[in-house]
Design an enzyme around this catalytic site. Structure first.
Site, PDB file in Angstrom:
ATOM      1  N   ARG A 141       0.826  -1.215   0.000  1.00 34.48           N
ATOM      2  CA  ARG A 141       0.000   0.000   0.000  1.00 34.48           C
ATOM      3  C   ARG A 141       0.861   1.267   0.000  1.00 34.48           C
ATOM      4  NH1 ARG A 141      -3.945  -3.011  -1.807  1.00 34.48           N
ATOM      5  NH2 ARG A 141      -4.570  -4.604  -0.337  1.00 34.48           N
ATOM      6  N   ASN A 187       2.512  -7.469   7.806  1.00 35.03           N
ATOM      7  CA  ASN A 187       2.540  -8.797   7.181  1.00 35.03           C
ATOM      8  C   ASN A 187       4.028  -9.163   7.144  1.00 35.03           C
ATOM      9  OD1 ASN A 187      -0.225  -9.011   6.738  1.00 35.03           O
ATOM     10  ND2 ASN A 187      -0.098  -7.905   4.801  1.00 35.03           N
ATOM     11  N   GLU A 268      -5.979 -12.139   8.544  1.00 31.08           N
ATOM     12  CA  GLU A 268      -5.700 -12.174   7.099  1.00 31.08           C
ATOM     13  C   GLU A 268      -4.611 -13.195   6.749  1.00 31.08           C
ATOM     14  OE1 GLU A 268      -5.050  -8.065   5.840  1.00 31.08           O
ATOM     15  OE2 GLU A 268      -7.189  -7.885   5.399  1.00 31.08           O
ATOM     16  N   ARG A 301      -2.195  -5.983  17.314  1.00 30.24           N
ATOM     17  CA  ARG A 301      -3.277  -5.417  16.502  1.00 30.24           C
ATOM     18  C   ARG A 301      -4.605  -6.146  16.696  1.00 30.24           C
ATOM     19  NH1 ARG A 301      -2.590  -5.150  10.841  1.00 30.24           N
ATOM     20  NH2 ARG A 301      -3.007  -2.957  10.505  1.00 30.24           N
ATOM     21  N   ASP A 341     -11.952  -1.053   7.898  1.00 31.98           N
ATOM     22  CA  ASP A 341     -10.577  -0.964   7.394  1.00 31.98           C
ATOM     23  C   ASP A 341     -10.282   0.368   6.720  1.00 31.98           C
ATOM     24  OD1 ASP A 341      -8.046  -1.531   6.632  1.00 31.98           O
ATOM     25  OD2 ASP A 341      -8.558  -2.974   5.073  1.00 31.98           O
ATOM     26  N   GLU A 363      -4.915   3.396  15.478  1.00 33.78           N
ATOM     27  CA  GLU A 363      -4.066   3.242  14.291  1.00 33.78           C
ATOM     28  C   GLU A 363      -4.757   3.987  13.154  1.00 33.78           C
ATOM     29  OE1 GLU A 363      -2.966  -0.821  13.190  1.00 33.78           O
ATOM     30  OE2 GLU A 363      -2.719  -0.232  11.095  1.00 33.78           O
ATOM     31  N   GLU A 369      -4.583   4.301   0.994  1.00 34.09           N
ATOM     32  CA  GLU A 369      -4.996   3.044   0.357  1.00 34.09           C
ATOM     33  C   GLU A 369      -6.384   3.157  -0.260  1.00 34.09           C
ATOM     34  OE1 GLU A 369      -4.948  -0.365   2.963  1.00 34.09           O
ATOM     35  OE2 GLU A 369      -5.976  -1.634   1.497  1.00 34.09           O
ATOM     36  N   HIS A 504     -16.392   0.244   1.491  1.00 37.33           N
ATOM     37  CA  HIS A 504     -15.788  -0.937   0.889  1.00 37.33           C
ATOM     38  C   HIS A 504     -16.425  -1.304  -0.451  1.00 37.33           C
ATOM     39  CE1 HIS A 504     -13.358  -4.573   0.972  1.00 37.33           C
ATOM     40  NE2 HIS A 504     -12.896  -4.241   2.148  1.00 37.33           N
TER      41      HIS A 504
HETATM   42  C1  GCV Z   1      -0.799  -4.807   5.738  1.00 37.19           C
HETATM   43  C2  GCV Z   1      -5.913  -4.107   4.663  1.00 37.19           C
HETATM   44  C3  GCV Z   1      -4.911  -3.869   3.571  1.00 37.19           C
HETATM   45  C4  GCV Z   1      -3.710  -4.794   3.719  1.00 37.19           C
HETATM   46  C5  GCV Z   1      -3.106  -4.592   5.115  1.00 37.19           C
HETATM   47  C6  GCV Z   1      -4.192  -4.877   6.141  1.00 37.19           C
HETATM   48  C7  GCV Z   1      -3.694  -4.650   7.553  1.00 37.19           C
HETATM   49  O1  GCV Z   1      -6.512  -5.342   4.504  1.00 37.19           O
HETATM   50  O2  GCV Z   1      -5.515  -4.024   2.328  1.00 37.19           O
HETATM   51  O3  GCV Z   1      -2.779  -4.474   2.720  1.00 37.19           O
HETATM   52  O4  GCV Z   1      -1.999  -5.419   5.308  1.00 37.19           O
HETATM   53  O5  GCV Z   1      -5.287  -4.033   5.919  1.00 37.19           O
HETATM   54  O6  GCV Z   1      -3.910  -3.566   8.054  1.00 37.19           O
HETATM   55  O7  GCV Z   1      -3.109  -5.546   8.133  1.00 37.19           O
END
Ligand code: GCV
Length: 687
Positions: A141, A187, A268, A301, A341, A363, A369, A504
């Site tokens: 992102r 991630n 995720e 988180r 999100d 956060e 994004e 979304h």
């Molecule tokens: C880093 C959303 C974004 C992901 C991101 C995720 C998160 O899903 O699309 O790219 O991953 O949030 O905050 O963990």
């Protein structure tokens, strides 16, 4: 003759543009004007104090010949990074407090704000940027080039150019009070905990340290298995506990002031304690215990949801509230501003008003994004202000998100706030010149969570664009209209993307253009727009009232009742909480369908208005930045039109009502939009 004409034109251009210097935006809001002479007195010596002195000499705009005293003292009213400033003194209890005071003094001078004898302490003890940077230099992102920290080629060579860039980065952060940086993506790659990457992390930490910026790392929960080759990463397994303790010791041997870990777990597809039948508290506490002897913290988180949940918006609350009180005091639960999100508009996450015995931190997402990447001009401070000033009613009226997170509503060992950075290798750092204002605003808001967006826009414009040669007319012809544009830019984006609580509905994985129709058969439902807008012949919106998913119950009284009733629910969240018929009567007297059309249209008109403002104000700034922003505003205007046409034409298939005839007609055909959405197609093909 032709040459003469060109020369004349050039001469006229120089006259009109006055002495406006070319500017590539790299200096951010720290464009030093010619300094006045100043003498700086400071008894103590340190790397941080040396920077403070240098900044004063470089940027002093006060009376020429002033003597400024920097002094360290003991004062119960000044916190560890706070300061007291007057016109010629900066006092603090720590070196970093002095540096922050110096930046504030210089900022006041440059923006013409009065300096009275006053104390300033930060709202949060930890004010942190989260970089979603990967070890190969790419950024999840990220819309401003590759990582400033990591790279693919020669990944472990630290060059002078690297260090110079990190120093500029640290300086920019310190100038707005940011004191922490998570250097890698949530991630997280397990590689980040291997020796070579830790050595590079140490090199970065050394450059950032004098500016008071601590480094943190995002860690993968399964690192004991992936890096340590253990048979498990179960947080209650003694070998796993010992592995993390050793790893933490190794890190602190390299970086004695290391900040701690950020963890995205059981979310995720990321591994987490639930893979071993353990809770978030088991996982977070195990890491917290390893970090505790070194005063490190865990930011855990709460961004969790699963495809099986009927309403994704409810899941974080459902998973974390039962664990309230079970977390160590060096764990902070990191909560996105809204329950889904980082959408253009969401209600605040109900977790802010629910955790009574556990520290919770907001956060925010600085990188855009869902808000047009680095193409759209969107000043995000109004969105963050809206969240911070929302009343959760947790401890009665006045329990704002700000107060529930900064330790003022109840005592907390640590308080923190994070922003997902929009920084990359682009010369201007953020891709869009105006995106710099979001980095600036995040830092200033993390320092003072009551500050108003209007003040932030005012400061940032003055620091970034001020033009002494046109001082007389600059305020009315540049500052004022550009400030209006910035302050309206977020609402404009909401209007042309997701008005009235829609969310979304963007296309595919790029999260850029519209895609309310997007729902490939193999895709999990909660990653597709129809799951969120639920448009059908009966109406539109997600029913989260008592007759639906009952997400309203996660909010404290009186909000739960207010959100539950479509007649008292704020218009801007209506379709977040309700599925309503197309002819539902809005407060404006219009039907829901007409109101939706008006909102989309007004978003387009607002951006067209921004173009006018910018073109008119353009003569007061350098050509390079003027043209870059002008070009992006044109793209934003086209995108706004596309969003409006795509969403209205798609939803019209269900409403079967005309777009009010007084509004501008669509310019695109729905079929063409769907066909041309290459991002969506590419993504679908890759599935
Ligand atoms: C880093 C959303 C974004 C992901 C991101 C995720 C998160 O899903 O699309 O790219 O991953 O949030 O905050 O963990």
């Amino acid at each position: 003759m032709k040459t003469l004409k060109i020369c004349c034109l050039f001469f006229i251009a120089v006259l009109v543009c006055g002495a406006i210097k070319a500017d590539d935006g790299h200096q951010l809001w720290l464009r030093n004007k010619k300094a006045q002479p100043v003498t700086v007195l400071c008894v103590k010596k340190s790397a941080t104090l040396d920077i403070a002195k240098k900044e004063l000499l470089l940027g002093w705009q006060g009376k020429a010949g002033t003597t400024v005293t920097l002094s360290l003292l003991k004062d119960k009213n000044i916190s560890a990074s706070g300061y007291r400033i007057s016109e010629n003194t900066v006092q603090a209890t720590t070196d970093i407090g002095i540096l922050y005071g110096v930046y504030e003094l210089l900022r006041r001078q440059q923006t013409g704000e009065a300096v009275t004898n006053e104390i300033s302490n930060p709202s949060y003890s930890e004010r942190i940027l989260n970089h979603w940077d990967n070890p190969d230099g790419s950024i999840e992102r990220g819309y401003a080039g590759n990582s400033i920290f990591w790279r693919k080629d020669n990944p472990f060579t630290v060059t002078d150019a690297d260090k110079a860039l990190w120093q500029e980065y640290a300086r920019a952060n310190a100038s707005v009070g940011i004191n922490g940086a998570v250097l890698n993506n949530v991630n997280a790659s397990p590689l980040i905990l291997t020796a070579d990457y830790l050595a590079r992390t140490k090199a970065i930490a050394e450059v950032l340290r004098p500016y008071g910026v601590k480094v943190f790392l995002a860690v993968k929960f399964s690192s004991p298995a992936l890096v340590g080759k253990l048979p498990t990463s179960d947080p209650l397994d003694p070998a796993v506990i010992a592995w993390w303790k050793e790893k933490v010791k190794e890190i602190y041997t390299l970086i004695p002031d290391f900040g701690g870990f950020l963890v995205k777990a059981s979310s995720e597809g990321q591994p987490g304690p639930q893979d071993f039948g353990r809770t978030h508290a088991d996982g977070a506490n195990m890491l917290a215990d390893a970090l505790k002897p070194y005063k490190g913290i865990v930011m855990w988180r709460a961004f969790v949801y699963s495809p099986n949940d009927k309403d994704r918006a409810k899941q974080a609350y459902n998973e974390f509230v039962p664990l309230d009180g079970q977390f160590r005091d060096n764990v902070i639960i990191q909560v996105k501003n809204g329950p889904i999100d980082f959408q253009p508009r969401e209600p605040f996450s109900p977790l802010f008003g629910a955790m009574k015995k556990t520290a919770v931190m907001p956060e925010f997402q600085i990188t855009q994004e869902y808000l047009g990447h680095s193409i759209h001009l969107v000043f995000l401070a109004p969105m963050w202000e809206e969240c911070l000033q929302s009343d959760t009613y947790q401890f009665g009226a006045g329990s704002t998100v700000a107060r529930c997170t900064d330790g003022s509503a109840r005592p907390q060992q640590y308080s923190a706030i994070a922003g997902v950075a929009n920084i990359g290798l682009d010369t201007n750092w953020c891709g869009h010149d105006f995106a710099q204002s979001n980095w600036y605003a995040f830092g200033r808001m993390a320092w003072n969570n009551k500050i108003k967006s209007e003040q932030l826009a005012d400061e940032w414009i003055k620091l970034t664009f001020s033009d002494d040669d046109h001082a007389a007319e600059w305020n009315s012809n540049f500052l004022s209209p550009v400030k209006t544009m910035m302050l309206n830019s977020r609402e404009a984006a909401v209007n042309y993307m997701t008005p009235l609580g829609l969310h979304h509905i963007m296309s595919a994985n790029g999260h850029y253009g519209p895609g309310p129709w997007w729902a490939p058969a193999r895709m999990r439902a909660d990653w597709t727009p129809p799951y969120y807008h639920k448009a059908d012949s009966a109406g539109i919106g997600f029913n989260r009232s008592k007759t639906g998913s009952n997400a309203v119950e996660q909010y404290n009284a009186p909000l739960a009742a207010q959100f539950n009733d479509p007649n008292t629910c704020p218009d801007n969240l209506l379709l977040w909480f309700h599925h309503l018929p197309w002819n539902f009567k809005m407060k404006s007297g219009r039907t829901l369908w007409d109101e939706l059309c008006y909102k989309y249209d007004s978003g387009v008109q607002q951006v067209r208005g921004f173009q006018k403002i910018w073109d008119k104000a353009g003569m007061y700034i350098d050509t390079a930045r003027f043209k870059a922003v002008q070009r992006k505003l044109r793209l934003e205007a086209m995108n706004a039109q596309l969003w409006k046409d795509a969403c209205l034409l798609y939803f019209q298939q269900f409403s079967k009502m005309p777009i009010p005839y007084e509004l501008e007609r669509p310019m695109y055909n729905l079929d063409d939009i769907i066909k041309n959405d290459m991002r969506r197609k590419d993504y679908e093909q890759s599935l």
